[in-house]
Write an enzyme that holds these catalytic residues in place. Sequence first.
Site, mmCIF file in Angstrom:
data_model
loop_
_atom_site.group_PDB
_atom_site.id
_atom_site.type_symbol
_atom_site.label_atom_id
_atom_site.label_comp_id
_atom_site.label_asym_id
_atom_site.label_seq_id
_atom_site.Cartn_x
_atom_site.Cartn_y
_atom_site.Cartn_z
ATOM 1 N N LYS A 235 -10.924 -2.230 7.002
ATOM 2 C CA LYS A 235 -9.687 -1.874 7.712
ATOM 3 C C LYS A 235 -10.064 -1.313 9.082
ATOM 4 C CE LYS A 235 -6.312 1.892 7.375
ATOM 5 N NZ LYS A 235 -5.701 2.878 6.453
ATOM 6 N N GLU B 74 0.845 -1.198 0.000
ATOM 7 C CA GLU B 74 0.000 0.000 0.000
ATOM 8 C C GLU B 74 0.879 1.247 0.000
ATOM 9 O OE1 GLU B 74 -2.883 2.542 2.987
ATOM 10 O OE2 GLU B 74 -2.810 0.353 3.254
#
Length: 222
Positions: free
Chosen positions: A138, A46
């Site tokens: 998340k 990421e």
Amino acid sequence: MSTAIETSVKEALKRSMIVPVFYHEDYEVSEQVMSICFEEGIEVFEYTNRGEKAADNFIRLQEFARNKYPDMFLGIGTVKTVQQAEQFLPHKPSFVVSPIVHVPVGELCVEAGIPWMPGCMTPTEIHEASTNGAAVVKIFPANLATPAYVKAVRAVFPGVDIMPTGGIRADKAILKEWFEAGVLCVGMGSELLERELIQQKNWIQLRTKIALARQLVISCTS
């Protein structure tokens, strides 16, 4: 219903168990850090939208990764607005991560066929995210939640894949607790990608640290 890319990303997340979260102004540093992660068996990376060079660096990283690491997955993180999503989606990130649940961003991702991973902290946010196309939820910031919290949440949302991120150290006991709670993977920033090592460009030591972290997650889930 999951798309092929969503299924592929989730499988890579499950295999990798760790998602490195990183941004650096210097493209060469960004490329080096990402390369080490991929070479040490972490299939997902990421790159966060946290600086002026984020877009330019991401475009270059995407081209580089497609050529050198075609089986790996590079996503963009810290996407909070529709404008930011519209900036990155044309460059086909493997996934989009947000620190918040902003449904219009999720709608754009779903329309583009790109997995959306919004940040949640409450059952209400998890419900809103999962019913609006989130591929993975998340839990952020994870250092304000606990594995026990995740375990309780999963009992209510058994079909939701969870990725806690923020403040998780590469410690076997800590990682074991999170994975025993049923998380798909964990996001790790400076806890994995130590700032001092990167500042010194000590790539050998950074590689060693990443390899050890991989061994830890494998050992605590085997």
